[in-house]
Motif scaffolding. Sequence first.
Motif, PDB file in Angstrom:
ATOM      1  N   TYR A  41       1.073  -0.899   0.464  1.00 38.00           N
ATOM      2  CA  TYR A  41      -0.302   0.554   0.247  1.00 38.00           C
ATOM      3  C   TYR A  41       0.999   1.606   0.197  1.00 38.00           C
ATOM      4  CZ  TYR A  41      -3.504   2.564   1.580  1.00 38.00           C
ATOM      5  OH  TYR A  41      -4.640   4.990   0.957  1.00 38.00           O
ATOM      6  N   LEU A  42       1.837   1.366   0.647  1.00 38.33           N
ATOM      7  CA  LEU A  42       2.706   2.749   1.092  1.00 38.33           C
ATOM      8  C   LEU A  42       3.641   2.342  -0.259  1.00 38.33           C
ATOM      9  CD1 LEU A  42       3.928   4.396   2.904  1.00 38.33           C
ATOM     10  CD2 LEU A  42       5.900   2.808   3.056  1.00 38.33           C
ATOM     11  N   LEU A  43       4.167   1.494  -0.654  1.00 43.40           N
ATOM     12  CA  LEU A  43       5.424   1.861  -2.368  1.00 43.40           C
ATOM     13  C   LEU A  43       4.377   2.429  -3.538  1.00 43.40           C
ATOM     14  CD1 LEU A  43       7.465  -1.253  -1.616  1.00 43.40           C
ATOM     15  CD2 LEU A  43       7.330   1.460  -0.939  1.00 43.40           C
ATOM     16  N   GLY A  44       2.881   1.809  -2.893  1.00 44.01           N
ATOM     17  CA  GLY A  44       2.440   1.616  -4.154  1.00 44.01           C
ATOM     18  C   GLY A  44       1.656   3.127  -4.240  1.00 44.01           C
ATOM     19  N   ALA A  52       0.593  10.628 -10.884  1.00 41.44           N
ATOM     20  CA  ALA A  52      -0.527  11.212 -10.786  1.00 41.44           C
ATOM     21  C   ALA A  52      -0.783  13.125 -11.436  1.00 41.44           C
ATOM     22  CB  ALA A  52      -1.612  10.830  -9.665  1.00 41.44           C
ATOM     23  N   THR A  53       0.725  13.398 -10.742  1.00 42.26           N
ATOM     24  CA  THR A  53       1.003  14.714 -11.228  1.00 42.26           C
ATOM     25  C   THR A  53       1.453  15.347 -12.261  1.00 42.26           C
ATOM     26  OG1 THR A  53       3.475  14.492 -10.655  1.00 42.26           O
ATOM     27  CG2 THR A  53       2.109  15.535  -8.704  1.00 42.26           C
ATOM     28  N   TYR A  54       1.453  14.040 -13.600  1.00 42.98           N
ATOM     29  CA  TYR A  54       1.532  13.788 -15.002  1.00 42.98           C
ATOM     30  C   TYR A  54       0.467  13.474 -16.465  1.00 42.98           C
ATOM     31  CZ  TYR A  54       6.533  15.500 -12.432  1.00 42.98           C
ATOM     32  OH  TYR A  54       7.208  15.196 -11.887  1.00 42.98           O
ATOM     33  N   ASP A  55      -0.142  12.286 -14.958  1.00 46.28           N
ATOM     34  CA  ASP A  55      -1.243  11.582 -16.713  1.00 46.28           C
ATOM     35  C   ASP A  55      -2.582  11.345 -15.107  1.00 46.28           C
ATOM     36  OD1 ASP A  55      -2.479  10.115 -17.634  1.00 46.28           O
ATOM     37  OD2 ASP A  55      -0.582   8.937 -17.522  1.00 46.28           O
ATOM     38  N   LEU A  56      -3.049  12.366 -15.968  1.00 46.21           N
ATOM     39  CA  LEU A  56      -4.610  12.250 -15.673  1.00 46.21           C
ATOM     40  C   LEU A  56      -4.970  10.595 -15.162  1.00 46.21           C
ATOM     41  CD1 LEU A  56      -7.410  13.720 -14.782  1.00 46.21           C
ATOM     42  CD2 LEU A  56      -7.803  13.728 -17.722  1.00 46.21           C
ATOM     43  N   TYR A  57      -4.766  10.268 -16.025  1.00 46.12           N
ATOM     44  CA  TYR A  57      -5.247   8.139 -15.850  1.00 46.12           C
ATOM     45  C   TYR A  57      -4.509   7.403 -14.787  1.00 46.12           C
ATOM     46  CZ  TYR A  57      -4.449   3.155 -16.047  1.00 46.12           C
ATOM     47  OH  TYR A  57      -3.983   1.783 -15.880  1.00 46.12           O
ATOM     48  N   TRP A  58      -3.365   8.316 -14.180  1.00 46.61           N
ATOM     49  CA  TRP A  58      -3.079   7.627 -12.248  1.00 46.61           C
ATOM     50  C   TRP A  58      -4.027   7.794 -11.969  1.00 46.61           C
ATOM     51  CZ3 TRP A  58       0.066   3.841 -12.206  1.00 46.61           C
ATOM     52  CH2 TRP A  58       0.635   2.920 -13.460  1.00 46.61           C
ATOM     53  N   TYR A  59      -4.788   9.606 -11.711  1.00 45.43           N
ATOM     54  CA  TYR A  59      -5.242  10.172 -10.932  1.00 45.43           C
ATOM     55  C   TYR A  59      -6.829   9.485 -10.826  1.00 45.43           C
ATOM     56  CZ  TYR A  59      -8.551  13.856  -9.236  1.00 45.43           C
ATOM     57  OH  TYR A  59      -9.261  14.507  -8.380  1.00 45.43           O
ATOM     58  N   TYR A  60      -7.391   8.539 -11.811  1.00 47.33           N
ATOM     59  CA  TYR A  60      -8.122   8.158 -11.060  1.00 47.33           C
ATOM     60  C   TYR A  60      -7.465   6.876 -10.930  1.00 47.33           C
ATOM     61  CZ  TYR A  60     -11.337  11.432 -13.631  1.00 47.33           C
ATOM     62  OH  TYR A  60     -11.147  12.255 -14.323  1.00 47.33           O
ATOM     63  N   VAL A  61      -6.687   6.088 -11.199  1.00 43.19           N
ATOM     64  CA  VAL A  61      -5.992   5.062 -10.593  1.00 43.19           C
ATOM     65  C   VAL A  61      -5.650   4.940  -9.364  1.00 43.19           C
ATOM     66  CG1 VAL A  61      -4.011   2.956 -10.808  1.00 43.19           C
ATOM     67  CG2 VAL A  61      -5.641   4.056 -13.105  1.00 43.19           C
ATOM     68  N   ARG A  62      -5.149   5.863  -8.407  1.00 45.24           N
ATOM     69  CA  ARG A  62      -5.099   6.468  -6.933  1.00 45.24           C
ATOM     70  C   ARG A  62      -5.978   5.723  -6.483  1.00 45.24           C
ATOM     71  NH1 ARG A  62      -3.661  12.741  -6.327  1.00 45.24           N
ATOM     72  NH2 ARG A  62      -5.921  12.332  -7.198  1.00 45.24           N
ATOM     73  N   LEU A  64      -8.496   4.660  -6.853  1.00 47.54           N
ATOM     74  CA  LEU A  64      -9.666   3.058  -6.869  1.00 47.54           C
ATOM     75  C   LEU A  64      -8.194   1.777  -6.289  1.00 47.54           C
ATOM     76  CD1 LEU A  64      -9.796   2.816 -11.158  1.00 47.54           C
ATOM     77  CD2 LEU A  64     -11.597   2.056  -9.373  1.00 47.54           C
ATOM     78  N   TYR A  65      -6.977   2.214  -6.386  1.00 50.24           N
ATOM     79  CA  TYR A  65      -6.394   1.757  -5.581  1.00 50.24           C
ATOM     80  C   TYR A  65      -6.036   1.900  -4.028  1.00 50.24           C
ATOM     81  CZ  TYR A  65      -1.835  -0.513  -4.465  1.00 50.24           C
ATOM     82  OH  TYR A  65      -0.420  -0.518  -4.383  1.00 50.24           O
ATOM     83  N   LYS A  66      -6.160   2.609  -3.607  1.00 50.79           N
ATOM     84  CA  LYS A  66      -6.658   3.630  -2.717  1.00 50.79           C
ATOM     85  C   LYS A  66      -7.981   1.670  -2.287  1.00 50.79           C
ATOM     86  CE  LYS A  66      -5.115   8.006  -2.550  1.00 50.79           C
ATOM     87  NZ  LYS A  66      -3.532   7.831  -1.444  1.00 50.79           N
ATOM     88  N   LEU A  67      -8.990   2.149  -2.541  1.00 49.04           N
ATOM     89  CA  LEU A  67     -10.156   1.494  -2.074  1.00 49.04           C
ATOM     90  C   LEU A  67      -9.522   0.374  -2.320  1.00 49.04           C
ATOM     91  CD1 LEU A  67     -13.199   1.821  -1.461  1.00 49.04           C
ATOM     92  CD2 LEU A  67     -13.798   2.014  -4.381  1.00 49.04           C
ATOM     93  N   LEU A  68      -9.335  -0.534  -2.847  1.00 49.12           N
ATOM     94  CA  LEU A  68      -9.023  -1.597  -2.978  1.00 49.12           C
ATOM     95  C   LEU A  68      -7.800  -2.186  -2.059  1.00 49.12           C
ATOM     96  CD1 LEU A  68      -8.920  -4.438  -4.074  1.00 49.12           C
ATOM     97  CD2 LEU A  68      -6.349  -4.102  -5.549  1.00 49.12           C
ATOM     98  N   GLY A  69      -7.021  -0.792  -1.175  1.00 53.50           N
ATOM     99  CA  GLY A  69      -5.675  -1.490   0.028  1.00 53.50           C
ATOM    100  C   GLY A  69      -7.347  -1.253   1.438  1.00 53.50           C
ATOM    101  N   VAL A  70      -7.969  -0.311   0.909  1.00 58.16           N
ATOM    102  CA  VAL A  70      -9.169  -0.519   1.790  1.00 58.16           C
ATOM    103  C   VAL A  70      -9.714  -1.811   2.945  1.00 58.16           C
ATOM    104  CG1 VAL A  70     -11.168   0.507   2.999  1.00 58.16           C
ATOM    105  CG2 VAL A  70      -8.998   2.253   2.558  1.00 58.16           C
ATOM    106  N   CYS A  71     -10.144  -1.854   0.992  1.00 52.31           N
ATOM    107  CA  CYS A  71     -11.368  -3.546   1.420  1.00 52.31           C
ATOM    108  C   CYS A  71     -10.517  -4.815   1.303  1.00 52.31           C
ATOM    109  CB  CYS A  71     -12.035  -3.126   0.072  1.00 52.31           C
ATOM    110  SG  CYS A  71     -12.754  -2.313  -0.341  1.00 52.31           S
ATOM    111  N   VAL A  72      -9.124  -4.494   1.192  1.00 50.89           N
ATOM    112  CA  VAL A  72      -8.415  -5.728   1.725  1.00 50.89           C
ATOM    113  C   VAL A  72      -7.788  -5.567   3.142  1.00 50.89           C
ATOM    114  CG1 VAL A  72      -5.862  -6.847   1.953  1.00 50.89           C
ATOM    115  CG2 VAL A  72      -6.650  -6.011  -0.482  1.00 50.89           C
ATOM    116  N   VAL A  73      -7.569  -4.634   3.668  1.00 52.73           N
ATOM    117  CA  VAL A  73      -8.132  -4.050   4.964  1.00 52.73           C
ATOM    118  C   VAL A  73      -8.790  -4.653   5.895  1.00 52.73           C
ATOM    119  CG1 VAL A  73      -6.911  -2.879   7.315  1.00 52.73           C
ATOM    120  CG2 VAL A  73      -5.561  -1.874   5.380  1.00 52.73           C
ATOM    121  N   TYR A  74      -9.875  -3.772   5.724  1.00 48.66           N
ATOM    122  CA  TYR A  74     -10.841  -4.363   6.126  1.00 48.66           C
ATOM    123  C   TYR A  74     -11.567  -5.890   6.189  1.00 48.66           C
ATOM    124  CZ  TYR A  74     -16.463  -4.629   6.758  1.00 48.66           C
ATOM    125  OH  TYR A  74     -17.498  -4.605   7.403  1.00 48.66           O
TER     126      TYR A  74
END
Length: 303
Positions: A41-44, A52-62, A64-74
């Motif tokens: 989670y930290l490194l990702g 995400a500061t250079y590409d809008l695509y990574w802005y949305y991936v960010r 989704l990645y956070k949500l996935l991490g929350v689901c796993v921890v939950y």
Amino acid sequence: MFGFIEREQILLKQNVYDLLHNTRIGRKAFLFILVGVFFIYLLGNIHINREATYDLYWYYVRYLYKLLGVCVVYDLCRRRLHDFGVSSNWLFLWLLIGGGIYTYYFWSLYSYPLLPVRFFERILLAELGILFIPTVLLYFLPSDVNRNRFGDSKVQMISSTCAIGYVATKITLSNEKGILEYLRDIYLYRSFKVTGRAKIIEAGIGVGSLGTIMSLNVNILALLLMIKSEIGIAILEPISWAIFYILYFYTLFAVFTLLIRRLHDSLYSGLWILLLVVPFANVFVFYRLFIKGSWDVNSIKEL
């Protein structure tokens, strides 16, 4: 080949059934998986936030990645509370408080749009505090040693109606072989064998020796290229590279089949090996490969 895939699919279905119906996790598995999830989670997030500061695509991936991490921890917390013997409904209070803190920092992003870097630093620290610090405290909860309605974390649930592959072999914990004998089995005698079982010590030796063998392969290539330069025969160069790639992929395949046999030893399908490239899920597979003990199929218990 088709028979092997069919057995793997049967075992995979049973593994999924076990995960859905045995919703407990012991302290050892909980701690190992939590530490792995934390670093992923930290490194990702660090990598995604930078992109995400250079590409809008990574802005949305960010997100989704956070949500996935929350689901796993939950889910980890839910299973840990179940192992303690209480309902996981208490987690909704934690999600409510954590969501409130997260909303505050999310609001700060739009209140101070000129400080995105500072926001990312603060939000990352806030997420670590919201997700992982309360989660670590669950490790200290004692396990309910009796069977309860959430399952039994000590026993693998085995179907009584379908034949599960790779459980008919009696194994022992004694490591009667030496390191050289294990290396011989891994890289020579059983390098193409995807059926059967392999103990933890074999997986450790196989993976631990991978770097050394790859280095030896590079040295062989360097030696062959040096001989080519001294003799001057041009055809030796493509032959040298062919030998290198043959040994390279042979070594990787031998370790690949070894890990499949190790999964069988923990009564898991070899198809789980595909999740090694999936973030968060790969931590679970690593636990089955290098932490989970062997199973004595005569009593269906972990040794």
